[in-house]
Scaffold this motif. Sequence first.
Motif, PDB file in Angstrom:
ATOM      1  N   ALA A 229     -22.030 -60.057 -28.953  1.00  0.00           N
ATOM      2  CA  ALA A 229     -20.831 -60.764 -28.506  1.00  0.00           C
ATOM      3  C   ALA A 229     -20.890 -62.246 -28.870  1.00  0.00           C
ATOM      4  O   ALA A 229     -19.894 -62.828 -29.307  1.00  0.00           O
ATOM      5  CB  ALA A 229     -20.665 -60.599 -26.992  1.00  0.00           C
ATOM      6  N   ARG A 230     -22.053 -62.843 -28.702  1.00  0.00           N
ATOM      7  CA  ARG A 230     -22.207 -64.265 -29.028  1.00  0.00           C
ATOM      8  C   ARG A 230     -21.984 -64.520 -30.515  1.00  0.00           C
ATOM      9  O   ARG A 230     -21.405 -65.535 -30.907  1.00  0.00           O
ATOM     10  CB  ARG A 230     -23.575 -64.757 -28.580  1.00  0.00           C
ATOM     11  CG  ARG A 230     -23.715 -64.867 -27.074  1.00  0.00           C
ATOM     12  CD  ARG A 230     -24.988 -65.577 -26.661  1.00  0.00           C
ATOM     13  NE  ARG A 230     -24.958 -65.871 -25.238  1.00  0.00           N
ATOM     14  CZ  ARG A 230     -25.732 -65.289 -24.332  1.00  0.00           C
ATOM     15  NH1 ARG A 230     -26.613 -64.365 -24.709  1.00  0.00           N
ATOM     16  NH2 ARG A 230     -25.646 -65.607 -23.057  1.00  0.00           N
ATOM     17  N   ASP A 240      -6.635 -67.969 -31.602  1.00  0.00           N
ATOM     18  CA  ASP A 240      -6.087 -66.632 -31.380  1.00  0.00           C
ATOM     19  C   ASP A 240      -7.203 -65.582 -31.412  1.00  0.00           C
ATOM     20  O   ASP A 240      -7.239 -64.681 -30.562  1.00  0.00           O
ATOM     21  CB  ASP A 240      -5.042 -66.311 -32.450  1.00  0.00           C
ATOM     22  CG  ASP A 240      -3.744 -67.074 -32.223  1.00  0.00           C
ATOM     23  OD1 ASP A 240      -3.502 -67.477 -31.066  1.00  0.00           O
ATOM     24  OD2 ASP A 240      -2.988 -67.273 -33.191  1.00  0.00           O
ATOM     25  N   GLU A 241      -8.104 -65.706 -32.386  1.00  0.00           N
ATOM     26  CA  GLU A 241      -9.241 -64.784 -32.452  1.00  0.00           C
ATOM     27  C   GLU A 241     -10.137 -64.943 -31.230  1.00  0.00           C
ATOM     28  O   GLU A 241     -10.630 -63.956 -30.672  1.00  0.00           O
ATOM     29  CB  GLU A 241     -10.052 -65.041 -33.729  1.00  0.00           C
ATOM     30  CG  GLU A 241      -9.334 -64.674 -35.015  1.00  0.00           C
ATOM     31  CD  GLU A 241     -10.203 -64.932 -36.237  1.00  0.00           C
ATOM     32  OE1 GLU A 241     -11.394 -65.282 -36.057  1.00  0.00           O
ATOM     33  OE2 GLU A 241      -9.698 -64.782 -37.370  1.00  0.00           O
ATOM     34  N   LEU A 242     -10.337 -66.193 -30.816  1.00  0.00           N
ATOM     35  CA  LEU A 242     -11.185 -66.456 -29.649  1.00  0.00           C
ATOM     36  C   LEU A 242     -10.555 -65.867 -28.390  1.00  0.00           C
ATOM     37  O   LEU A 242     -11.258 -65.312 -27.538  1.00  0.00           O
ATOM     38  CB  LEU A 242     -11.394 -67.963 -29.495  1.00  0.00           C
ATOM     39  CG  LEU A 242     -12.471 -68.405 -28.498  1.00  0.00           C
ATOM     40  CD1 LEU A 242     -13.849 -67.921 -28.941  1.00  0.00           C
ATOM     41  CD2 LEU A 242     -12.475 -69.923 -28.346  1.00  0.00           C
ATOM     42  N   PHE A 260     -17.938 -69.359 -25.123  1.00  0.00           N
ATOM     43  CA  PHE A 260     -16.507 -69.545 -25.340  1.00  0.00           C
ATOM     44  C   PHE A 260     -16.137 -71.032 -25.374  1.00  0.00           C
ATOM     45  O   PHE A 260     -15.377 -71.476 -26.238  1.00  0.00           O
ATOM     46  CB  PHE A 260     -15.705 -68.837 -24.243  1.00  0.00           C
ATOM     47  CG  PHE A 260     -15.519 -67.364 -24.470  1.00  0.00           C
ATOM     48  CD1 PHE A 260     -14.817 -66.899 -25.573  1.00  0.00           C
ATOM     49  CD2 PHE A 260     -16.050 -66.440 -23.592  1.00  0.00           C
ATOM     50  CE1 PHE A 260     -14.650 -65.533 -25.796  1.00  0.00           C
ATOM     51  CE2 PHE A 260     -15.887 -65.076 -23.800  1.00  0.00           C
ATOM     52  CZ  PHE A 260     -15.178 -64.624 -24.904  1.00  0.00           C
ATOM     53  N   LYS A 261     -16.687 -71.796 -24.437  1.00  0.00           N
ATOM     54  CA  LYS A 261     -16.374 -73.220 -24.376  1.00  0.00           C
ATOM     55  C   LYS A 261     -16.864 -73.939 -25.630  1.00  0.00           C
ATOM     56  O   LYS A 261     -16.156 -74.772 -26.204  1.00  0.00           O
ATOM     57  CB  LYS A 261     -17.023 -73.847 -23.136  1.00  0.00           C
ATOM     58  CG  LYS A 261     -16.753 -75.342 -22.991  1.00  0.00           C
ATOM     59  CD  LYS A 261     -17.449 -75.906 -21.761  1.00  0.00           C
ATOM     60  CE  LYS A 261     -17.152 -77.386 -21.591  1.00  0.00           C
ATOM     61  NZ  LYS A 261     -17.559 -78.192 -22.770  1.00  0.00           N
ATOM     62  N   LEU A 262     -18.089 -73.612 -26.064  1.00  0.00           N
ATOM     63  CA  LEU A 262     -18.662 -74.264 -27.238  1.00  0.00           C
ATOM     64  C   LEU A 262     -17.829 -73.973 -28.483  1.00  0.00           C
ATOM     65  O   LEU A 262     -17.525 -74.880 -29.270  1.00  0.00           O
ATOM     66  CB  LEU A 262     -20.098 -73.786 -27.439  1.00  0.00           C
ATOM     67  CG  LEU A 262     -20.928 -74.502 -28.508  1.00  0.00           C
ATOM     68  CD1 LEU A 262     -21.187 -75.944 -28.106  1.00  0.00           C
ATOM     69  CD2 LEU A 262     -22.246 -73.784 -28.725  1.00  0.00           C
ATOM     70  N   GLN A 263     -17.419 -72.709 -28.652  1.00  0.00           N
ATOM     71  CA  GLN A 263     -16.639 -72.354 -29.832  1.00  0.00           C
ATOM     72  C   GLN A 263     -15.239 -72.932 -29.765  1.00  0.00           C
ATOM     73  O   GLN A 263     -14.665 -73.333 -30.793  1.00  0.00           O
ATOM     74  CB  GLN A 263     -16.587 -70.835 -29.978  1.00  0.00           C
ATOM     75  CG  GLN A 263     -15.934 -70.353 -31.270  1.00  0.00           C
ATOM     76  CD  GLN A 263     -16.687 -70.796 -32.514  1.00  0.00           C
ATOM     77  OE1 GLN A 263     -17.803 -71.301 -32.434  1.00  0.00           O
ATOM     78  NE2 GLN A 263     -16.071 -70.609 -33.669  1.00  0.00           N
ATOM     79  N   SER A 284      -6.245 -81.656 -26.319  1.00  0.00           N
ATOM     80  CA  SER A 284      -6.728 -80.317 -25.981  1.00  0.00           C
ATOM     81  C   SER A 284      -5.651 -79.286 -26.279  1.00  0.00           C
ATOM     82  O   SER A 284      -4.485 -79.602 -26.434  1.00  0.00           O
ATOM     83  CB  SER A 284      -7.128 -80.234 -24.506  1.00  0.00           C
ATOM     84  OG  SER A 284      -6.013 -80.472 -23.694  1.00  0.00           O
ATOM     85  N   THR A 285      -6.081 -78.042 -26.370  1.00  0.00           N
ATOM     86  CA  THR A 285      -5.150 -76.927 -26.532  1.00  0.00           C
ATOM     87  C   THR A 285      -5.375 -75.947 -25.397  1.00  0.00           C
ATOM     88  O   THR A 285      -6.227 -76.163 -24.540  1.00  0.00           O
ATOM     89  CB  THR A 285      -5.384 -76.223 -27.890  1.00  0.00           C
ATOM     90  OG1 THR A 285      -6.724 -75.758 -27.927  1.00  0.00           O
ATOM     91  CG2 THR A 285      -5.155 -77.187 -29.044  1.00  0.00           C
ATOM     92  N   ALA A 286      -4.642 -74.876 -25.427  1.00  0.00           N
ATOM     93  CA  ALA A 286      -4.716 -73.915 -24.328  1.00  0.00           C
ATOM     94  C   ALA A 286      -6.081 -73.246 -24.270  1.00  0.00           C
ATOM     95  O   ALA A 286      -6.745 -73.073 -25.284  1.00  0.00           O
ATOM     96  CB  ALA A 286      -3.629 -72.863 -24.486  1.00  0.00           C
ATOM     97  N   HIS A 287      -6.478 -72.853 -23.069  1.00  0.00           N
ATOM     98  CA  HIS A 287      -7.740 -72.098 -22.868  1.00  0.00           C
ATOM     99  C   HIS A 287      -7.603 -70.747 -23.538  1.00  0.00           C
ATOM    100  O   HIS A 287      -6.515 -70.148 -23.516  1.00  0.00           O
ATOM    101  CB  HIS A 287      -7.999 -71.919 -21.378  1.00  0.00           C
ATOM    102  CG  HIS A 287      -9.372 -71.443 -21.070  1.00  0.00           C
ATOM    103  ND1 HIS A 287      -9.768 -70.153 -21.313  1.00  0.00           N
ATOM    104  CD2 HIS A 287     -10.447 -72.098 -20.557  1.00  0.00           C
ATOM    105  CE1 HIS A 287     -11.023 -70.014 -20.951  1.00  0.00           C
ATOM    106  NE2 HIS A 287     -11.460 -71.174 -20.497  1.00  0.00           N
ATOM    107  N   PRO A 288      -8.682 -70.275 -24.191  1.00  0.00           N
ATOM    108  CA  PRO A 288      -8.594 -68.936 -24.765  1.00  0.00           C
ATOM    109  C   PRO A 288      -8.326 -67.914 -23.699  1.00  0.00           C
ATOM    110  O   PRO A 288      -7.713 -66.958 -23.879  1.00  0.00           O
ATOM    111  CB  PRO A 288      -9.979 -68.711 -25.385  1.00  0.00           C
ATOM    112  CG  PRO A 288     -10.883 -69.644 -24.666  1.00  0.00           C
ATOM    113  CD  PRO A 288     -10.052 -70.808 -24.310  1.00  0.00           C
TER     114      PRO A 288
END
Length: 288
Positions: A229-230, A240-242, A260-263, A284-288
Amino acid sequence: MQLRQSERKKAKIKMALQGSAGSGKTFSSLLLAQGLTNGDFSKVAVIDSENGSADLYAHLGQYNVLSLKPPFTPENYIKAIEVCEKAGMEVIIIDSISQSWEELLDYHSSLAGNSFTNWAKVTPRQNAFIDKILQADAHVIATMRTKQDYVLNQKDGKFIPEKVGLKAVQRNDLDYEFTLVFDIDIKHFAVSSKDRTGLFMGKPEFVINSYTGKKILEWCNSGTNLQDAREKIKNTKNLDELKQLYNQYSNWRELLEYDFKLQKDTINSKELLLNPKTFSTNGSTAHP
């Protein structure tokens, strides 16, 4: 783009032991390592920044010791972890990581200018160290020294200092990054203050032994696909992929929150360089 059959991979525990001097952090770490390696101490390395404390327990077995000398910079810790990885160590004990934080605090205090903005020169170095721990291809046990913390409470018109528990000598939110955190008292009893394995949370205090490490190893070998997963998270190209992976791994969100935060930050940084106008004013953008 290619389909493949799913593959069950073993997880690597990233855990911390925190306690005051004399609580038995080093000894407990070695017992955990004994269980994690099924007794093969040749696959255990201790990165020792505590003046040779690791050698005090040589009677347990022939584990490896890397003595770290000042300055205790995050960069030197990273190099030490890399040495252990290249040597094929299965368990890396970092005893302790408190010196690294103290080194960074000293560095921060020596900087001229605005104290708040100077953290921009410190935080990336701390993050690189923690990221190295979390991404290491080995089980990692990090120890942290603690000190008694106090608050002033008003009683009968007077302010009385009261103990509020132990505070680790490290960044305040660091325990969030680990899968498992044990708090050890001066009588060597341990309780879990953070536990994503579900093995110890809410259980009575106990004394750590090699069987504790075996239980953790069984959990690591239980078929979780965390490393897979990592890798998928790290290879995402856009938000979008994230977001798709964020929804896919809903059961593992707490375990993968840091990844998730790092990516997300990595993608945002790349997008900002390519399309600065697509970002909002707060960057910033929206949270995945």
